[in-house]
Design a protein around this motif. Structure first.
Motif, PDB file in Angstrom:
ATOM      1  N   ALA A 177       0.804  -1.086   0.214  1.00  0.00           N
ATOM      2  CA  ALA A 177      -0.011  -0.088  -0.050  1.00  0.00           C
ATOM      3  C   ALA A 177       0.850   1.233  -0.020  1.00  0.00           C
ATOM      4  CB  ALA A 177      -0.782  -0.118   1.194  1.00  0.00           C
ATOM      5  N   VAL A 178       1.836   1.289   0.714  1.00  0.00           N
ATOM      6  CA  VAL A 178       2.945   2.352   0.811  1.00  0.00           C
ATOM      7  C   VAL A 178       3.476   2.519  -0.637  1.00  0.00           C
ATOM      8  CG1 VAL A 178       5.132   3.342   1.690  1.00  0.00           C
ATOM      9  CG2 VAL A 178       3.297   2.169   3.316  1.00  0.00           C
ATOM     10  N   GLN A 202       2.258   1.706  -3.394  1.00  0.00           N
ATOM     11  CA  GLN A 202       1.161   2.234  -4.308  1.00  0.00           C
ATOM     12  C   GLN A 202       1.104   3.466  -4.365  1.00  0.00           C
ATOM     13  OE1 GLN A 202      -2.579   0.113  -4.157  1.00  0.00           O
ATOM     14  NE2 GLN A 202      -3.494   1.403  -5.683  1.00  0.00           N
ATOM     15  N   HIS A 203       0.677   4.148  -3.003  1.00  0.00           N
ATOM     16  CA  HIS A 203       0.428   5.260  -2.652  1.00  0.00           C
ATOM     17  C   HIS A 203       1.602   6.564  -2.491  1.00  0.00           C
ATOM     18  CE1 HIS A 203      -3.975   4.518  -2.517  1.00  0.00           C
ATOM     19  NE2 HIS A 203      -3.631   3.375  -1.916  1.00  0.00           N
ATOM     20  N   LYS A 204       2.768   5.838  -2.259  1.00  0.00           N
ATOM     21  CA  LYS A 204       4.072   6.637  -2.117  1.00  0.00           C
ATOM     22  C   LYS A 204       3.938   7.840  -1.036  1.00  0.00           C
ATOM     23  CE  LYS A 204       5.513   6.432  -6.993  1.00  0.00           C
ATOM     24  NZ  LYS A 204       4.632   5.413  -7.272  1.00  0.00           N
ATOM     25  N   HIS A 205       2.972   7.457  -0.055  1.00  0.00           N
ATOM     26  CA  HIS A 205       2.605   8.245   1.143  1.00  0.00           C
ATOM     27  C   HIS A 205       1.980   7.312   2.245  1.00  0.00           C
ATOM     28  CE1 HIS A 205       0.515  11.230   3.150  1.00  0.00           C
ATOM     29  NE2 HIS A 205       1.003  12.184   2.607  1.00  0.00           N
ATOM     30  N   PHE A 206       2.621   7.564   3.518  1.00  0.00           N
ATOM     31  CA  PHE A 206       2.048   6.781   4.535  1.00  0.00           C
ATOM     32  C   PHE A 206       0.721   7.097   4.913  1.00  0.00           C
ATOM     33  CE2 PHE A 206       6.398   5.746   4.959  1.00  0.00           C
ATOM     34  CZ  PHE A 206       6.519   4.453   5.409  1.00  0.00           C
ATOM     35  N   GLY A 207       0.385   8.305   4.874  1.00  0.00           N
ATOM     36  CA  GLY A 207      -1.238   8.636   5.150  1.00  0.00           C
ATOM     37  C   GLY A 207      -2.056   8.025   4.353  1.00  0.00           C
ATOM     38  N   ARG A 208      -1.836   8.037   2.966  1.00  0.00           N
ATOM     39  CA  ARG A 208      -2.975   7.763   2.019  1.00  0.00           C
ATOM     40  C   ARG A 208      -2.814   6.259   2.066  1.00  0.00           C
ATOM     41  NH1 ARG A 208      -0.725  12.050  -1.172  1.00  0.00           N
ATOM     42  NH2 ARG A 208       0.695  10.922  -2.201  1.00  0.00           N
ATOM     43  N   ALA A 209      -1.609   5.467   2.242  1.00  0.00           N
ATOM     44  CA  ALA A 209      -1.450   4.087   2.351  1.00  0.00           C
ATOM     45  C   ALA A 209      -2.391   3.475   3.540  1.00  0.00           C
ATOM     46  CB  ALA A 209      -0.176   3.504   2.672  1.00  0.00           C
ATOM     47  N   ALA A 210      -2.286   4.385   4.812  1.00  0.00           N
ATOM     48  CA  ALA A 210      -3.165   3.937   5.976  1.00  0.00           C
ATOM     49  C   ALA A 210      -4.425   4.249   5.690  1.00  0.00           C
ATOM     50  CB  ALA A 210      -2.550   4.881   7.168  1.00  0.00           C
ATOM     51  N   LEU A 211      -4.728   5.149   5.005  1.00  0.00           N
ATOM     52  CA  LEU A 211      -6.421   5.098   4.795  1.00  0.00           C
ATOM     53  C   LEU A 211      -6.916   4.183   4.093  1.00  0.00           C
ATOM     54  CD1 LEU A 211      -8.908   7.327   5.076  1.00  0.00           C
ATOM     55  CD2 LEU A 211      -7.964   8.255   2.818  1.00  0.00           C
ATOM     56  N   SER A 212      -6.122   3.814   2.814  1.00  0.00           N
ATOM     57  CA  SER A 212      -6.510   2.597   1.910  1.00  0.00           C
ATOM     58  C   SER A 212      -6.671   1.166   2.788  1.00  0.00           C
ATOM     59  CB  SER A 212      -5.488   2.480   0.802  1.00  0.00           C
ATOM     60  OG  SER A 212      -4.519   2.037   1.264  1.00  0.00           O
ATOM     61  N   SER A 213      -5.790   1.143   3.726  1.00  0.00           N
ATOM     62  CA  SER A 213      -5.651  -0.053   4.604  1.00  0.00           C
ATOM     63  C   SER A 213      -6.689  -0.071   5.672  1.00  0.00           C
ATOM     64  CB  SER A 213      -4.203  -0.110   4.975  1.00  0.00           C
ATOM     65  OG  SER A 213      -3.328  -0.372   4.062  1.00  0.00           O
ATOM     66  N   PHE A 214      -7.440   1.082   6.026  1.00  0.00           N
ATOM     67  CA  PHE A 214      -8.305   1.004   7.050  1.00  0.00           C
ATOM     68  C   PHE A 214      -7.556   0.910   8.500  1.00  0.00           C
ATOM     69  CE2 PHE A 214     -10.511  -0.807   3.493  1.00  0.00           C
ATOM     70  CZ  PHE A 214     -11.371   0.388   3.127  1.00  0.00           C
ATOM     71  N   VAL A 215      -6.500   1.424   8.557  1.00  0.00           N
ATOM     72  CA  VAL A 215      -5.889   1.635   9.633  1.00  0.00           C
ATOM     73  C   VAL A 215      -5.368   3.112   9.816  1.00  0.00           C
ATOM     74  CG1 VAL A 215      -4.968  -0.780   9.799  1.00  0.00           C
ATOM     75  CG2 VAL A 215      -3.571   0.982   8.869  1.00  0.00           C
ATOM     76  N   THR A 216      -4.795   3.345  11.314  1.00  0.00           N
ATOM     77  CA  THR A 216      -4.240   4.761  11.436  1.00  0.00           C
ATOM     78  C   THR A 216      -2.781   4.884  10.916  1.00  0.00           C
ATOM     79  OG1 THR A 216      -3.311   4.212  13.545  1.00  0.00           O
ATOM     80  CG2 THR A 216      -5.443   4.729  13.678  1.00  0.00           C
ATOM     81  N   GLN A 217      -2.361   5.930  10.753  1.00  0.00           N
ATOM     82  CA  GLN A 217      -1.046   6.125  10.137  1.00  0.00           C
ATOM     83  C   GLN A 217       0.137   5.719  11.155  1.00  0.00           C
ATOM     84  OE1 GLN A 217      -0.178   9.872   8.210  1.00  0.00           O
ATOM     85  NE2 GLN A 217       2.069   9.560   8.579  1.00  0.00           N
ATOM     86  N   PRO A 218      -0.216   5.988  12.529  1.00  0.00           N
ATOM     87  CA  PRO A 218       0.785   5.477  13.479  1.00  0.00           C
ATOM     88  C   PRO A 218       0.951   3.965  13.402  1.00  0.00           C
ATOM     89  CG  PRO A 218      -0.493   7.256  14.228  1.00  0.00           C
ATOM     90  CD  PRO A 218      -1.092   7.006  12.912  1.00  0.00           C
TER      91      PRO A 218
END
Length: 306
Positions: free
Chosen positions: A13-14, A16-32
């Motif tokens: 996911a990271v 694909q999105h090249k961004h931790f925040g967007r990767a977390a959102l697509s994975s349905f978890v928090t960024q931390p």
């Protein structure tokens, strides 16, 4: 600690999105939570998967081949999950079934095509066993389900009645007896029975109230076909389950008479382990078997002398 599929999915996911925040959102978890798992994964590997560039991330030279491998593994995992989370009767599998000898030759020729048509991905292996052997095999897991005509009397097994199989009297063709026949007036010395170990022997005696005087008869056959041949040659009479008539009474070689005694017969049932995860599938197989059995009995009814 081994690498988990969850960590691998997060890494993809990271990427694909090249961004931790967007990767977390697509994975349905928090960024931390996602960042922590990626850090743990990198610690396990001993190298950085991603190069952090402010708000953007890109794979490192070591991370690129790792992520390529991860894509293959996650893809295989997804394919496996999709394959085996389908409805149970759609899964490719092999099921073993056993039937007792006084049911198998009459039910199987029609049952197997019906099961193969209804449950195409399932391969059925079939064996013929005595009641005792069948029950033991199902309990031990050597057989997935069985079709028999006796209550197994074991709380580890589920028993589902399929259809009633009434008894009829088979006599020589030239006999003057007519339906319905009262078993109480028959000469019991001429009654032919299966040998000990066949549940049909005990069932005919119990259901038709034949009593103890037949328990020690010197002659006892090992198959219904043998008995029918003797009956056809005027060597005695016997009780047959109605489901056997299409095969055993074909061509009028014996005369079959209905019984005056109400309810004389047996109940064909299907058993399986209560612990089995295939309860729904077994219920569907039982429904098909019930329909096949009732159709055979309807056809056999035409062979019964009214």
């Amino acid at each position: 600690m081994s690498i988990s599929l969850k960590q691998m999915r997060y890494a993809l996911a990271v990427e694909q999105h090249k961004h931790f925040g967007r990767a977390a959102l697509s994975s349905f978890v928090t960024q931390p939570a996602l960042s922590q798992q990626i850090t743990l994964l990198e610690d396990q590997l001993g190298f950085a998967i991603f190069e952090r560039m402010g708000k953007s991330v890109i794979p490192t030279p070591q991370g690129k081949p790792f992520l390529d491998e991860v894509k293959t593994i996650v893809g295989q995992s997804k394919a496996l999950e999709e394959r085996f989370t389908k409805k149970q009767h759609q899964m490719p599998m092999r099921l073993s079934m056993a039937l007792i000898p006084t049911i198998a030759p009459y039910l199987l020729p029609s049952l197997l095509p019906g099961l193969s048509s209804k449950f195409a991905p399932v391969q059925f292996s079939v064996s013929e066993q005595t009641t005792e052997q069948l029950v033991d095999a199902v309990k031990k897991g050597d057989c997935d389900f069985g079709i028999l005509a006796t209550d197994p009397g074991d709380d580890r097994l589920f028993s589902l009645p399929l259809f009633a199989d009434p008894f009829v009297l088979a006599v020589a063709p030239k006999t003057s007896l007519t339906s319905p026949i009262d078993l109480a007036v028959l000469d019991r010395e001429h009654m032919l029975l299966l040998s000990d170990g066949h549940c049909l022997r005990d069932q005919t005696m119990d259901a038709c109230q034949l009593g103890n005087d037949l328990k020690h008869k010197t002659f006892a056959a090992t198959s219904l076909s043998t008995i029918v041949e003797l009956v056809a040659n005027e060597q005695g009479m016997t009780l047959l389950p109605a489901i056997s008539l299409k095969r055993e009474a074909i061509g009028g070689r014996v005369k079959t008479l209905s019984l005056k005694q109400p309810g004389a017969g047996r109940t064909v049932s299907m058993i399986w382990r209560k612990s089995s995860p295939l309860q729904d599938l077994f219920n569907q197989i039982a429904a098909v078997t019930t329909n096949v059995g009732k159709q055979l009995l309807a056809e056999d009814a035409g062979l019964l002398i009214k």
